[in-house]
Scaffold this active site. Structure first.
Site, PDB file in Angstrom:
ATOM      1  N   GLN A  12      38.593 -75.877  14.945  1.00  0.00           N
ATOM      2  CA  GLN A  12      39.698 -76.606  14.528  1.00  0.00           C
ATOM      3  C   GLN A  12      38.054 -77.904  13.642  1.00  0.00           C
ATOM      4  O   GLN A  12      38.979 -78.295  11.892  1.00  0.00           O
ATOM      5  CB  GLN A  12      39.722 -77.976  16.051  1.00  0.00           C
ATOM      6  N   TYR A 142      31.552 -78.690  30.727  1.00  0.00           N
ATOM      7  CA  TYR A 142      31.926 -79.216  28.862  1.00  0.00           C
ATOM      8  C   TYR A 142      30.574 -80.363  28.872  1.00  0.00           C
ATOM      9  O   TYR A 142      29.444 -80.476  28.311  1.00  0.00           O
ATOM     10  CB  TYR A 142      33.208 -79.730  28.511  1.00  0.00           C
ATOM     11  N   LYS A 146      26.842 -81.198  27.445  1.00  0.00           N
ATOM     12  CA  LYS A 146      26.368 -81.838  25.875  1.00  0.00           C
ATOM     13  C   LYS A 146      25.206 -82.667  26.391  1.00  0.00           C
ATOM     14  O   LYS A 146      24.087 -83.173  25.367  1.00  0.00           O
ATOM     15  CB  LYS A 146      28.067 -82.623  25.264  1.00  0.00           C
TER      16      LYS A 146
HETATM   17  P1  NAD Z   1      36.827 -75.034  18.167  1.00  0.00           P
HETATM   18  O1  NAD Z   1      37.221 -74.050  19.545  1.00  0.00           O
HETATM   19  O2  NAD Z   1      38.284 -75.264  17.882  1.00  0.00           O
HETATM   20  O3  NAD Z   1      35.739 -74.002  17.765  1.00  0.00           O
HETATM   21  C1  NAD Z   1      34.579 -72.683  17.936  1.00  0.00           C
HETATM   22  C2  NAD Z   1      34.207 -71.798  16.367  1.00  0.00           C
HETATM   23  O4  NAD Z   1      33.788 -71.301  17.698  1.00  0.00           O
HETATM   24  C3  NAD Z   1      36.060 -70.898  16.658  1.00  0.00           C
HETATM   25  O5  NAD Z   1      36.137 -71.125  15.676  1.00  0.00           O
HETATM   26  C4  NAD Z   1      34.702 -69.610  17.817  1.00  0.00           C
HETATM   27  O6  NAD Z   1      35.665 -68.872  17.124  1.00  0.00           O
HETATM   28  C5  NAD Z   1      33.852 -70.138  17.506  1.00  0.00           C
HETATM   29  N1  NAD Z   1      32.937 -69.579  18.311  1.00  0.00           N
HETATM   30  C6  NAD Z   1      32.798 -69.159  19.868  1.00  0.00           C
HETATM   31  N2  NAD Z   1      32.012 -68.643  20.448  1.00  0.00           N
HETATM   32  C7  NAD Z   1      31.334 -68.007  19.768  1.00  0.00           C
HETATM   33  C8  NAD Z   1      30.324 -67.588  19.428  1.00  0.00           C
HETATM   34  N3  NAD Z   1      29.593 -67.110  20.719  1.00  0.00           N
HETATM   35  N4  NAD Z   1      29.067 -66.870  18.070  1.00  0.00           N
HETATM   36  C9  NAD Z   1      30.221 -68.007  16.974  1.00  0.00           C
HETATM   37  N5  NAD Z   1      30.916 -68.186  16.205  1.00  0.00           N
HETATM   38  C10 NAD Z   1      31.511 -68.961  17.915  1.00  0.00           C
HETATM   39  O7  NAD Z   1      36.580 -76.249  18.372  1.00  0.00           O
HETATM   40  P2  NAD Z   1      36.781 -77.615  17.027  1.00  0.00           P
HETATM   41  O8  NAD Z   1      37.305 -78.320  18.437  1.00  0.00           O
HETATM   42  O9  NAD Z   1      35.620 -76.184  15.832  1.00  0.00           O
HETATM   43  O10 NAD Z   1      34.993 -77.965  17.787  1.00  0.00           O
HETATM   44  C11 NAD Z   1      33.418 -77.942  17.275  1.00  0.00           C
HETATM   45  C12 NAD Z   1      32.309 -78.436  17.704  1.00  0.00           C
HETATM   46  O11 NAD Z   1      32.681 -79.996  17.672  1.00  0.00           O
HETATM   47  C13 NAD Z   1      32.084 -78.009  19.507  1.00  0.00           C
HETATM   48  O12 NAD Z   1      30.462 -77.962  19.265  1.00  0.00           O
HETATM   49  C14 NAD Z   1      32.886 -79.328  19.951  1.00  0.00           C
HETATM   50  O13 NAD Z   1      32.286 -78.835  21.272  1.00  0.00           O
HETATM   51  C15 NAD Z   1      32.205 -80.649  19.108  1.00  0.00           C
HETATM   52  N6  NAD Z   1      33.406 -81.668  19.369  1.00  0.00           N
HETATM   53  C16 NAD Z   1      34.105 -81.598  18.971  1.00  0.00           C
HETATM   54  C17 NAD Z   1      35.804 -82.463  19.160  1.00  0.00           C
HETATM   55  C18 NAD Z   1      37.541 -82.065  19.052  1.00  0.00           C
HETATM   56  O14 NAD Z   1      38.499 -83.209  19.365  1.00  0.00           O
HETATM   57  N7  NAD Z   1      37.641 -81.056  18.295  1.00  0.00           N
HETATM   58  C19 NAD Z   1      35.374 -83.244  20.030  1.00  0.00           C
HETATM   59  C20 NAD Z   1      34.254 -83.609  20.704  1.00  0.00           C
HETATM   60  C21 NAD Z   1      32.846 -82.312  20.296  1.00  0.00           C
HETATM   61  N1  SER Z   2      38.101 -83.510  22.223  1.00  0.00           N
HETATM   62  C1  SER Z   2      36.870 -82.547  23.455  1.00  0.00           C
HETATM   63  C2  SER Z   2      37.829 -82.291  24.212  1.00  0.00           C
HETATM   64  O1  SER Z   2      39.126 -82.893  24.464  1.00  0.00           O
HETATM   65  C3  SER Z   2      36.168 -83.702  23.718  1.00  0.00           C
HETATM   66  O2  SER Z   2      35.154 -83.099  22.803  1.00  0.00           O
HETATM   67  O3  SER Z   2      37.592 -81.610  24.895  1.00  0.00           O
END
Ligand code: NAD
Ligand code: SER
Length: 319
Positions: A12, A142, A146
């Protein structure tokens, strides 16, 4: 020349952040990578390499071959998926980060970005305008990963001088990619139902307030943090950043102003308990003072923009 490796680019956040990095630094400066080969088609504008971050040797080879200078390490298992597979979530979230930190030390990577989350806070954290240093007792694997990750980042900075920077993102909401296994995902899914004139069943109760942020703000915050002079980054665990705070009922009411027939129902599931353990809103004074952070989007502005752009982006046909 900078050479930026994005790990977990197909998700995402990565889908939008990688594009913004290519726009800023040039397509030749960015290499998208993910362990899913299927996301390659998202990255026609830059190089794509298949990489499992847990394969340390493959990552080291890529770093050497491509002469990587910066890493954005995004690969993780999010809160809701993590509760279904806690050991797998711990292995990826911790193992992946430690591998990236160690490789960065060994290969003199100039700057690393790694996202943390509001999930570092827990049920005993004060819930409103939660401050940077508020008490933290995360109850999800999770959140635990973190919080530990934040301290590993600080450790690598203090002990080895690795310039790793981090943000505690709230729930991220964008229209160009689907959310991947989090507790805030409902706030992305609701827009797809609304523009397709379908009823929406929400997995959180109507009055569950959570901190949220529009993707454009999140991407800007990330690039701003990474561009800031090292001396300005006074927090080496992770910065609180705030965008907006709303409940399912509030976002529904806002969407309904544009889509009057839109219907919502509530069927809380295991994600309710996770949401209840997190803050309702965040204080981001330190980010504002240290590197000039300021959000641009509130709920009204974000909703208007997503409802205009999402149907065009996904080529949804009018019903
Ligand atoms: P997501 O799950 O949409 O994307 C994660 C990506 O990592 C996927 O494309 C997946 O294929 C890839 N992946 C998984 N395992 C892997 C591996 N072993 N090697 C390489 N790639 C791998 O997550 P996101 O929402 O894009 O989140 C990205 C980061 O931001 C994460 O660290 C998440 O904790 C952090 N984050 C996201 C949010 C949110 O609301 N989306 C909020 C807080 C923090
Ligand atoms: N948006 C994320 C979740 O819901 C927060 O890191 O897991």
């Amino acid at each position: 020349m900078e050479k930026i490796l994005v790990i977990g680019a197909g998700g995402q956040l990565g889908t939008e952040l990688t594009k913004a990095l290519a726009n800023k630094y040039g397509s030749d400066a960015v290499i998208a990578s993910d362990f899913q080969e299927s996301v390659r088609s998202k990255f026609e504008y830059c190089s794509f390499r298949t990489l499992n971050v847990m394969d340390r040797e493959a990552a080291a080879t890529l770093i050497k071959e491509e002469q990587i200078t910066q890493i954005y390490h995004l690969a993780a298992i999010l809160s809701a998926s993590g509760e279904k597979n806690p050991i797998q979530a711990w292995d990826l979230n911790m193992g992946g980060l430690l591998s990236v930190l160690e490789l960065s030390k060994e290969h003199n990577i100039k700057k690393i970005f790694w996202p943390s989350s509001i999930a570092v806070f827990g049920p005993d954290t004060p819930k409103v305008n939660t401050t940077q240093d508020a008490f933290k007792n995360p109850t999800t694997v999770y959140g635990i990963s973190k919080l530990a990750g934040e301290h590993w980042c600080e450790y690598y900075f203090n002990k080895y001088g690795v310039d790793v920077r981090s943000l505690r993102y709230p729930g991220l909401i964008g229209y160009k990619s689907m959310a991947g296994g989090g507790t805030t995902d409902y706030a992305v899914d609701i827009f797809h139902k609304a523009v397709n004139q379908e009823n929406f069943s929400c997995f959180l109760q109507e009055d569950t307030y959570l901190p949220m942020m529009y993707m454009e703000d999140a991407v800007n915050a990330t690039i701003q943090l990474m561009e800031a002079p090292a001396a300005a980054i006074k927090i080496r665990t992770s910065y609180n950043i705030s965008g907006m705070s709303f409940s399912p009922k509030e976002i529904y009411d806002c969407i309904k102003m544009h889509v009057p027939n839109f219907k919502i129902s509530y069927a809380p599931d295991f994600r309710q308990q996770i949401a209840d353990s997190w803050p309702k809103s965040i204080d981001d004074t330190a980010a504002k003072l240290d590197w000039g952070w300021k959000a641009n989007y509130d709920l009204t502005k974000m909703t208007g923009e997503i409802l205009t752009k999402l149907p065009v982006y996904f080529n949804y046909q009018k019903k």
